[in-house]
Write a protein that holds these residues in place. Sequence first.
Motif, PDB file in Angstrom:
ATOM      1  N   ILE A   8      -3.598   3.433   3.639  1.00  0.00           N
ATOM      2  CA  ILE A   8      -2.915   2.284   4.233  1.00  0.00           C
ATOM      3  C   ILE A   8      -3.755   1.713   5.369  1.00  0.00           C
ATOM      4  O   ILE A   8      -3.930   0.498   5.484  1.00  0.00           O
TER       5      ILE A   8
ATOM      6  N   TYR B  54      11.995   2.062   5.386  1.00  0.00           N
ATOM      7  CA  TYR B  54      12.338   3.467   5.233  1.00  0.00           C
ATOM      8  C   TYR B  54      11.239   4.271   4.530  1.00  0.00           C
ATOM      9  O   TYR B  54      10.802   5.292   5.057  1.00  0.00           O
ATOM     10  N   PRO B  55      10.748   3.806   3.373  1.00  0.00           N
ATOM     11  CA  PRO B  55       9.642   4.558   2.755  1.00  0.00           C
ATOM     12  C   PRO B  55       8.425   4.695   3.664  1.00  0.00           C
ATOM     13  O   PRO B  55       7.800   5.760   3.713  1.00  0.00           O
ATOM     14  N   LEU B  56       8.108   3.621   4.410  1.00  0.00           N
ATOM     15  CA  LEU B  56       6.942   3.693   5.290  1.00  0.00           C
ATOM     16  C   LEU B  56       7.179   4.727   6.381  1.00  0.00           C
ATOM     17  O   LEU B  56       6.325   5.570   6.670  1.00  0.00           O
TER      18      LEU B  56
ATOM     19  N   LEU C 127       6.406  12.344   6.997  1.00  0.00           N
ATOM     20  CA  LEU C 127       5.877  13.453   6.187  1.00  0.00           C
ATOM     21  C   LEU C 127       4.507  13.896   6.697  1.00  0.00           C
ATOM     22  O   LEU C 127       4.195  15.080   6.721  1.00  0.00           O
TER      23      LEU C 127
ATOM     24  N   VAL D 266       6.399   7.150  -3.197  1.00  0.00           N
ATOM     25  CA  VAL D 266       7.152   7.200  -1.942  1.00  0.00           C
ATOM     26  C   VAL D 266       8.249   6.144  -1.947  1.00  0.00           C
ATOM     27  O   VAL D 266       9.376   6.377  -1.491  1.00  0.00           O
ATOM     28  N   MET D 267       7.917   4.948  -2.489  1.00  0.00           N
ATOM     29  CA  MET D 267       8.947   3.918  -2.641  1.00  0.00           C
ATOM     30  C   MET D 267      10.084   4.448  -3.508  1.00  0.00           C
ATOM     31  O   MET D 267      11.259   4.270  -3.201  1.00  0.00           O
TER      32      MET D 267
ATOM     33  N   MET E 186       0.800  -1.212   0.000  1.00  0.00           N
ATOM     34  CA  MET E 186       0.000   0.000   0.000  1.00  0.00           C
ATOM     35  C   MET E 186       0.836   1.267   0.000  1.00  0.00           C
ATOM     36  O   MET E 186       0.328   2.359  -0.171  1.00  0.00           O
ATOM     37  N   ILE E 187       2.124   1.137   0.240  1.00  0.00           N
ATOM     38  CA  ILE E 187       2.959   2.336   0.231  1.00  0.00           C
ATOM     39  C   ILE E 187       2.943   2.888  -1.197  1.00  0.00           C
ATOM     40  O   ILE E 187       3.223   2.161  -2.138  1.00  0.00           O
TER      41      ILE E 187
ATOM     42  N   GLN F 181      17.054  17.600  -2.229  1.00  0.00           N
ATOM     43  CA  GLN F 181      16.938  17.063  -0.874  1.00  0.00           C
ATOM     44  C   GLN F 181      18.152  16.199  -0.538  1.00  0.00           C
ATOM     45  O   GLN F 181      18.645  16.215   0.586  1.00  0.00           O
TER      46      GLN F 181
ATOM     47  N   GLY G  96      12.251   6.765  -1.639  1.00  0.00           N
ATOM     48  CA  GLY G  96      13.119   6.031  -0.715  1.00  0.00           C
ATOM     49  C   GLY G  96      14.298   5.412  -1.440  1.00  0.00           C
ATOM     50  O   GLY G  96      15.453   5.557  -1.027  1.00  0.00           O
ATOM     51  N   PHE G  97      14.012   4.741  -2.552  1.00  0.00           N
ATOM     52  CA  PHE G  97      15.088   4.107  -3.317  1.00  0.00           C
ATOM     53  C   PHE G  97      16.082   5.146  -3.838  1.00  0.00           C
ATOM     54  O   PHE G  97      17.276   4.912  -3.865  1.00  0.00           O
TER      55      PHE G  97
ATOM     56  N   ARG H  92       9.122   7.186   6.190  1.00  0.00           N
ATOM     57  CA  ARG H  92       9.156   8.482   5.522  1.00  0.00           C
ATOM     58  C   ARG H  92       7.720   9.011   5.317  1.00  0.00           C
ATOM     59  O   ARG H  92       7.434  10.170   5.544  1.00  0.00           O
ATOM     60  N   ASN H  93       6.829   8.109   4.915  1.00  0.00           N
ATOM     61  CA  ASN H  93       5.459   8.527   4.668  1.00  0.00           C
ATOM     62  C   ASN H  93       4.775   8.968   5.965  1.00  0.00           C
ATOM     63  O   ASN H  93       3.985   9.896   5.973  1.00  0.00           O
TER      64      ASN H  93
ATOM     65  N   PHE I 130      11.043  20.430   2.773  1.00  0.00           N
ATOM     66  CA  PHE I 130      11.229  19.148   2.098  1.00  0.00           C
ATOM     67  C   PHE I 130      12.683  19.019   1.653  1.00  0.00           C
ATOM     68  O   PHE I 130      13.286  17.962   1.770  1.00  0.00           O
TER      69      PHE I 130
ATOM     70  N   LEU J  72      14.596  -3.924   4.805  1.00  0.00           N
ATOM     71  CA  LEU J  72      15.548  -3.096   4.064  1.00  0.00           C
ATOM     72  C   LEU J  72      14.860  -2.099   3.145  1.00  0.00           C
ATOM     73  O   LEU J  72      15.258  -0.942   3.059  1.00  0.00           O
ATOM     74  N   PHE J  73      13.835  -2.551   2.438  1.00  0.00           N
ATOM     75  CA  PHE J  73      13.329  -1.716   1.361  1.00  0.00           C
ATOM     76  C   PHE J  73      11.999  -1.033   1.626  1.00  0.00           C
ATOM     77  O   PHE J  73      11.635  -0.105   0.932  1.00  0.00           O
ATOM     78  N   TYR J  74      11.240  -1.544   2.610  1.00  0.00           N
ATOM     79  CA  TYR J  74       9.947  -0.904   2.830  1.00  0.00           C
ATOM     80  C   TYR J  74       9.918  -0.067   4.095  1.00  0.00           C
ATOM     81  O   TYR J  74       9.132   0.852   4.218  1.00  0.00           O
TER      82      TYR J  74
ATOM     83  N   TYR K 230      14.263  -8.438   3.638  1.00  0.00           N
ATOM     84  CA  TYR K 230      13.975  -7.645   2.445  1.00  0.00           C
ATOM     85  C   TYR K 230      12.940  -6.561   2.756  1.00  0.00           C
ATOM     86  O   TYR K 230      13.103  -5.402   2.393  1.00  0.00           O
ATOM     87  N   LEU K 231      11.897  -6.974   3.485  1.00  0.00           N
ATOM     88  CA  LEU K 231      10.876  -5.993   3.879  1.00  0.00           C
ATOM     89  C   LEU K 231      11.500  -4.888   4.711  1.00  0.00           C
ATOM     90  O   LEU K 231      11.244  -3.705   4.513  1.00  0.00           O
TER      91      LEU K 231
END
Lengths: 271, 420, 326
Positions: free
Chosen positions: C306, C58-60, C66, A115-116, A110-111, B95, A119-120, C62-63, C76, C54-56, C51-52
Amino acid sequence: MKHRPAWLTAIGVGVTAVMLFPVYWMVNVSLTQTSNMRKSPPNLIPVDGTLDGYTVVLRQQLPYLGTSLLVGLGTVALTLVLAAPAGYSLAKLRPRGGGVVNLLLLVAQMIPAIVMAMGFYAIYIKLGLLDSVWGLILADSTIAVPFGVLIFSAFMSRIPDELLQAARIDGAGSLRTFGSIVLPVSRNGIITVSLFAFLWAWSDFLFANTLDNGGSLQPITLGIYAYIGNNNQQWNAIMATAVVASVPAAVLLVLAQRYVAAGVTAGAVKD
Amino acid sequence: MHAFRKARAVCAALLTVGTVAAAAAGCSSSGGSAASSSSSGGGGTYTFWDPYPQYNNTSDWAKLVESCGTQAGVTIKRTGFDTTALTTQALLAAQQGKAPNILLVDNPVVSTLAKAGALTTTATNGLATGSVATNILGAGVINGSTYGVPIGANTLALYYNPKILSAAGVNPSSITNWASLTAALAKVKAAGKTGITFSGINTEEGSFQFLPWFWGAGASLTNLDSAQAVAALTLWTTWLKDGYAPNSVIGDTQTTAWQEFQTGDVAFAENGTWQKAAAAAMGAKVIQIPGENGGEAPVPTGGEFFTIPVQSDTATYATSAKIVSCLSATANIVKTDNTLNYIAPTKAGQQAQLTADPSLSSWVSAVAVAQARTGNNLGTKYPVISQQMWTAVQKAESGAATPAAALAAAQSAATAALAK
Amino acid sequence: MRSAVRPRGGQPRDEAAAAAPSRGPRRSRRERVIRSTQWTAWGFLAPVVAYLGLFYAYPLYRNIDLSIRSYTVTSFVSGNAPFAGFANYRAIFANPTFAPALLNTAVFVFVSIAFQFAIGLGLAVFFHRNFRLSGLLRALFLVPWLLPLLVSASTWSWMLNSDSGVVNAFLQAVGLSPIDWLTSPTWSLGAVLIANIWIGIPFNLVIMYSGLQGIPPDVFEAASIDGASGWQRFWRITFPLLRPVSAITLLLGFVYTLKVFDIIWIMTRGGPATSSTTLAIWSYQLSFGSLLPDFSSAAAVGNVLIVIAVVFALVYVRARHRLEAL
């Protein structure tokens, strides 16, 4: 085998034709001259058509196809390696906290993609993975891995426990059970997950644009942007690119489908 | 193949392929630029982002960028992004402290990036802006500081199809105000053709296209629900209601609106300078957009700005400025603007364009009266106001609200958003 | 894959019975397995969990970050936005766009899924009859997925254009009056729904078809010997056996539909006015659809999505537990 009536085929062809009409329309537009694009009523077939879209595209776009193929297959491989064992574990081995992992997998999907991508971008800029095919494969796999785990776990939950116990009694370790029993009987799951991992990677634009825009190897979705100028879009070239891009992938799909069908009717595997 | 057709349709893009056909069709394609590709000059690599993904590495534009880098003693790595993606990417890169050395962005974005603290002022980076026309430079000026120089300017005008007008008995020179324009549209409709297309979409393009009418009625962006603003929006909705404009304008981008014009069934099209080559190819002519009570309506300026984003290594600014000066030197910018179908931002450049093609005079005078959207010290207030404006336009066009009600709602929403 | 490997043990009939959820209790045996395989279980799961993380994560993070700070474009870039708590959430709930967006999202998601799933399942059952050309036709159904969304959505907006669209040309040819699909507030949501259902059918078809293939043919044969009609066979045998796959397909469909934005964005930009604005579209409008991005509000809207997804996921997890407990 039962008799196969022709009327089923007739209905099938009809339904497929309806489904593919928008694709036909895309082909039609790709062959239409700019001056006729907004003609009312529209031409059902490209009257006074032009191959300009294709001549432009074939000259410029072919190298992108190879990259898309590489990214697609790489994503499939990475997704399968990560998702199949996890799906097996969640379906059959009942790890404590498996429910939480299930939930996290759904949240992960759901992200918002943007936003993904942000992040990447932040991670890749530090690791120097920006503009690389491998970075793109890794990013694209995040679309497919949670899906893969959930699908594998749904398919593998139907494997009879007796089958796994028999293997254990025969003295097979868990890895061997997984490799020689679980994976072969999960053929349908593997095919489903591979298919979607490939399709998602093939049609991804956002990750490609954010993470690989300056790269020397770029996928076809970025190639399309050669026809979308700041103030102007060349629609017949855009559509032509989509047609050219989908042909090899469609051939691949049809071949894969044949292979699958052959495997099933040969009865080599029953799950 | 059909060389002339190709050129007519996609003149500008063909330059990327560099075919002779394009030149033959009247696209000004110079036979290769002064690029003498040399080995990298030891000055390092400079990154350059622009919104022209349609120009690949063999295009004249790419070669020009490369040669200006070489002259400044550095190698340039150029990347072309899709316009909307470029803003996002520029913010992300800023950024992460990895902004490109030079960034070419759409002019209303300059104020956003400047507010983000992502751009250097010309006082810091040493770019000269002296010869650029003030109204074109306007979009780059925020609170007295200048954040970049324009690559060129474009604006809007009314293209018309002479065949349809003569068949309908309309003399284009009779169109001097809204009433005479609407009367002409009525005659066109009576003759069985469509009156006018424009882009009334709910994005910045919609605001850009609405502004000539909005300003032409004497309305101001700080007062969206004035009687003048209502008059402008009523003009559009009446055209839709009376069938002078096709219903699809509600969702049309400027490109799709142009494609409708290209079918040869539409008398007028409000569209931009960038279509002038395509217009010439189909025999269309152009007039200025009239104000409500006569005269030329003020039109918004479009076009991109060269900017120099903030870097950790401030010593790079001098080289970046040198590259930008090279790119915006008269000879180079004229060539670029001819490719882009833009008008040069300087008097000298415009003179050179006019000498080569006198038919550009109406565009040069249109650009001379054009205004920056973010001008009048609106800066980053403009995006907020613009969004409410296009929302109101959408509501009125689709019949969800009357023009007056839609604009009143827009004004109160804009006030609320700006007060935040 | 290794198609030559034949699973050992267990006759087909037994497998089928074991696959059926109505099979009798085997709990004690199962519990032994649980104890002995706890380590193995996590061994298989660990790569994905890492894996989750490492990659999710941080974005989560971040969201969320924010959404609970008030970011402007300035902060920003500089990264020092003041903490705002739930102010952004309160602001979006109070926004006049919220109610229509929520309603549109609900309609969009449920109508999309109902049609996609029903049509997908129907086609899967149809293609499962393995007639001549069925494999080829099934593969062709995937072609829409090969097209970049930019292209397929643009094609739909082309076809649904008020004046030059082929759909209206067809309507007029059969004597109906044309519809302003994309430009009238009454129809725009319907127009994007049609396109979205079209795009979602292959997904449902492929998964449900694979699910059907997983049911051993003997089950159907046994049922037809018992004299069950085609309709009875479907509801009594096929559908129950497909339940785990159906549940995950519906859940994934739900999650994916909730976040659909490209199709709507390309076709209507959420308009006219807010008539086809969903929460995902609104979030995008707030961030990247505007010249002056409001990242905080956009992230707050994204997080509301979410939370909605998590609620439905919890329902799924519970339902699945109940299913397995049978």
